[in-house]
Design an enzyme around this catalytic site. Structure first.
Site, PDB file in Angstrom:
ATOM      1  N   ALA A 128      -8.032  14.113  14.440  1.00 16.48           N
ATOM      2  CA  ALA A 128      -9.521  14.133  14.361  1.00 16.48           C
ATOM      3  C   ALA A 128     -10.238  15.611  14.358  1.00 16.48           C
ATOM      4  O   ALA A 128     -11.359  15.482  14.093  1.00 16.48           O
ATOM      5  CB  ALA A 128      -9.965  13.449  15.844  1.00 16.48           C
ATOM      6  N   THR A 129      -9.580  16.618  14.544  1.00 20.61           N
ATOM      7  CA  THR A 129     -10.180  17.855  14.773  1.00 20.61           C
ATOM      8  C   THR A 129     -10.238  18.058  13.130  1.00 20.61           C
ATOM      9  O   THR A 129     -11.682  18.531  12.990  1.00 20.61           O
ATOM     10  CB  THR A 129      -9.070  18.882  15.052  1.00 20.61           C
TER      11      THR A 129
ATOM     12  N   ASN B 109     -13.764  12.356  25.901  1.00 18.82           N
ATOM     13  CA  ASN B 109     -12.430  12.352  26.195  1.00 18.82           C
ATOM     14  C   ASN B 109     -12.319  12.827  27.876  1.00 18.82           C
ATOM     15  O   ASN B 109     -11.033  12.648  28.281  1.00 18.82           O
ATOM     16  CB  ASN B 109     -11.950  13.527  25.338  1.00 18.82           C
TER      17      ASN B 109
ATOM     18  N   GLN C  73     -11.276   8.808  20.773  1.00 17.59           N
ATOM     19  CA  GLN C  73     -10.754   8.063  22.045  1.00 17.59           C
ATOM     20  C   GLN C  73     -11.380   6.427  22.077  1.00 17.59           C
ATOM     21  O   GLN C  73     -11.072   5.520  22.832  1.00 17.59           O
ATOM     22  CB  GLN C  73     -11.616   8.770  23.319  1.00 17.59           C
TER      23      GLN C  73
ATOM     24  N   ALA D  89      -4.707   9.281  15.676  1.00 20.89           N
ATOM     25  CA  ALA D  89      -3.760   7.969  15.854  1.00 20.89           C
ATOM     26  C   ALA D  89      -3.199   8.177  17.342  1.00 20.89           C
ATOM     27  O   ALA D  89      -2.584   7.277  17.922  1.00 20.89           O
ATOM     28  CB  ALA D  89      -2.443   8.163  14.841  1.00 20.89           C
ATOM     29  N   HIS D  90      -3.098   9.579  17.851  1.00 17.25           N
ATOM     30  CA  HIS D  90      -2.226   9.820  18.887  1.00 17.25           C
ATOM     31  C   HIS D  90      -2.804   9.505  20.165  1.00 17.25           C
ATOM     32  O   HIS D  90      -2.064   9.489  21.251  1.00 17.25           O
ATOM     33  CB  HIS D  90      -1.796  11.232  18.901  1.00 17.25           C
TER      34      HIS D  90
ATOM     35  N   THR E  69      -0.236  16.077  -0.008  1.00 15.54           N
ATOM     36  CA  THR E  69       0.906  15.034  -0.091  1.00 15.54           C
ATOM     37  C   THR E  69       0.524  14.086   1.049  1.00 15.54           C
ATOM     38  O   THR E  69       0.644  14.531   2.235  1.00 15.54           O
ATOM     39  CB  THR E  69       2.328  15.347  -0.154  1.00 15.54           C
TER      40      THR E  69
ATOM     41  N   CYS F 252      -7.766  20.482  26.056  1.00 18.79           N
ATOM     42  CA  CYS F 252      -7.829  21.306  25.193  1.00 18.79           C
ATOM     43  C   CYS F 252      -8.536  22.838  25.567  1.00 18.79           C
ATOM     44  O   CYS F 252      -8.366  23.728  24.884  1.00 18.79           O
ATOM     45  CB  CYS F 252      -8.676  20.732  23.944  1.00 18.79           C
TER      46      CYS F 252
END
Ligand SMILES: *Cc1c(COP(=O)(O)O)cnc(C)c1O
Length: 386
Positions: free
Chosen positions: A75-76, A155, A183, A204-205, A244, A330
């Site tokens: 997302a960053t 978040n 989120q 994803a995380h 890639t 963060c």
């Protein structure tokens, strides 16, 4: 010696990979290792087929079409691509951008950077419950406003912004609407059509898939959104993000989102019950308050402040038993009061004395009860020392 690990209650920082997600990923590390850009043999084709399917799953999860999904490292990067990419493409139309003071640093910092290049950025304050003031947003829109960036779910305090109302307003004023949904994906329904969203950042995380993969949704019709690439190279992702593609991560991301959406209604009910149970128990403490809107928030999120408590001492005290966070993960490297809690109007003293619980898929009632006991006991023992 087996050391008991603390109960993980920091699911807004990151989540463990679900076994079903890992199982879907594994073949793409080993026998199906091909480069999806290799067009001359089966190794490439099978990797490309997996990417195509993942793109379809992710697109349908937000009511988009597959060619509107650009894979990124998270997302960053998606936020950077959206905000800088729009600024670079639309600066001849206008140089005004609107965002919220409570955004993640991955939105705030690109905005500060653009300001240093001569863009005009308005960082809107929020209400004391963390929600956007829609009237203020409308008053702030100008003829040279090119972008509004408002996150879907916060978040730190879990507050859910009214995406559809914001999207309607932006659409009526012909201003692009970007939302950081890191989120929100898999936790609340997202629909880029109904909500008039033009760009959406995903990761994803936070949804039980690995770190290092995410996506940016970029609208292709009504209107066709232009973004300038920020990473140039082999022309992957229609030239918008070279590099890639990473099939295991992409397959895992799609599998995780698919599972989360299939289980969303039962899981949000379960997490809401656990969150309310935790609040009911800890709210017996003197001087405790809930930060952020009581109900318009992510199901598993609880953010509290306790008056008169040293936040660092509290975190240290609970650390062996429960893994939680004070302020945003963060920014927690530097001990500064959270910019989100300050934007709610909390005095520094209460912002320092805050704690964020992120209850997730693998947490149980017993763990939540244990966490409540640990917090209550630790606060009482700190009180005695005063
Ligand atoms: C975690 C998070 C990010 C950063 O996502 P990465 O994939 O870790 O780069 C951005 N915005 C919000 C709201 C987040 O919660």
């Amino acid at each position: 010696m087996m050391v008991q690990r603390p109960i993980y209650l920091d699911n807004q920082a990151t989540t463990p990979v679900d076994d079903r997600v890992l199982a879907a990923m594994l073949p793409y590390f080993t026998e199906r290792f091909g480069n999806p850009s290799s067009v001359g043999h089966i190794y490439g084709w099978e990797a490309e087929a997996a990417i195509k399917q993942a793109r379809e799953i992710l697109a349908s999860a937000i009511h988009a079409s597959p060619e509107e999904i650009i894979f990124t490292s998270g997302a960053t990067e998606a936020n950077n691509l959206a905000i800088k990419g729009v600024a670079e493409s639309y600066f001849d139309r206008g140089r005004h951008i609107i965002t919220l003071q409570t955004e993640h640093n991955a939105v705030l910092d690109p905005c500060h950077y653009l300001r240093s290049l001569g863009f005009d950025v308005t960082f809107l304050p929020v209400e004391s419950d963390g929600l956007i003031d829609l009237n203020l947003l409308e008053k702030t829109l100008r003829s040279d406003t090119i972008l509004v960036s408002v996150m879907a779910a916060n978040n730190e305090i879990g507050v859910l912004q009214p995406l559809e109302a914001i999207g309607d307003l932006c659409h009526a004023h012909q201003v692009l609407f970007h939302t950081d949904a890191a989120q929100a994906i898999g936790k609340i329904p997202l629909d880029v059509e109904a909500m008039h969203i033009d760009l959406m950042s995903l990761t994803a995380h936070k949804v039980y898939a690995p770190k290092g993969i995410g996506a940016l949704y970029v609208r292709r019709r009504n209107p066709r959104v232009q973004i300038a690439p920020q990473i140039h190279g082999g022309g992957h992702e229609r030239g918008l993000r070279s590099g890639t593609l990473y099939p295991p991560q992409i397959v895992g991301f799609a599998k995780a989102v698919e599972l989360a959406i299939a289980e969303m209604s039962s899981e949000s009910q379960r997490l809401t019950e656990l969150r309310d149970r935790l609040w009911q128990r800890v709210s017996q403490l003197d001087g405790i308050q809930l930060n952020g809107h009581a109900t318009q928030r992510l199901p598993g999120n609880l953010n509290i402040s306790i008056k008169g408590i040293d936040g660092q001492a509290l975190l240290l005290g609970v650390q062996p038993m429960i893994a939680v966070s004070s302020g945003s993960a963060c920014t927690s490297a530097k001990i500064e009061p959270s910019h989100v809690l300050r934007a709610l109007g909390l005095p520094d003293e209460l912002a320092y004395a805050s704690m964020r619980f992120g209850i997730g898929r693998f947490n149980t009632v017993e763990e939540v009860d244990r966490a409540a006991d640990v917090v209550i006991e630790t606060v009482r023992s700190l009180d005695l020392k005063n």
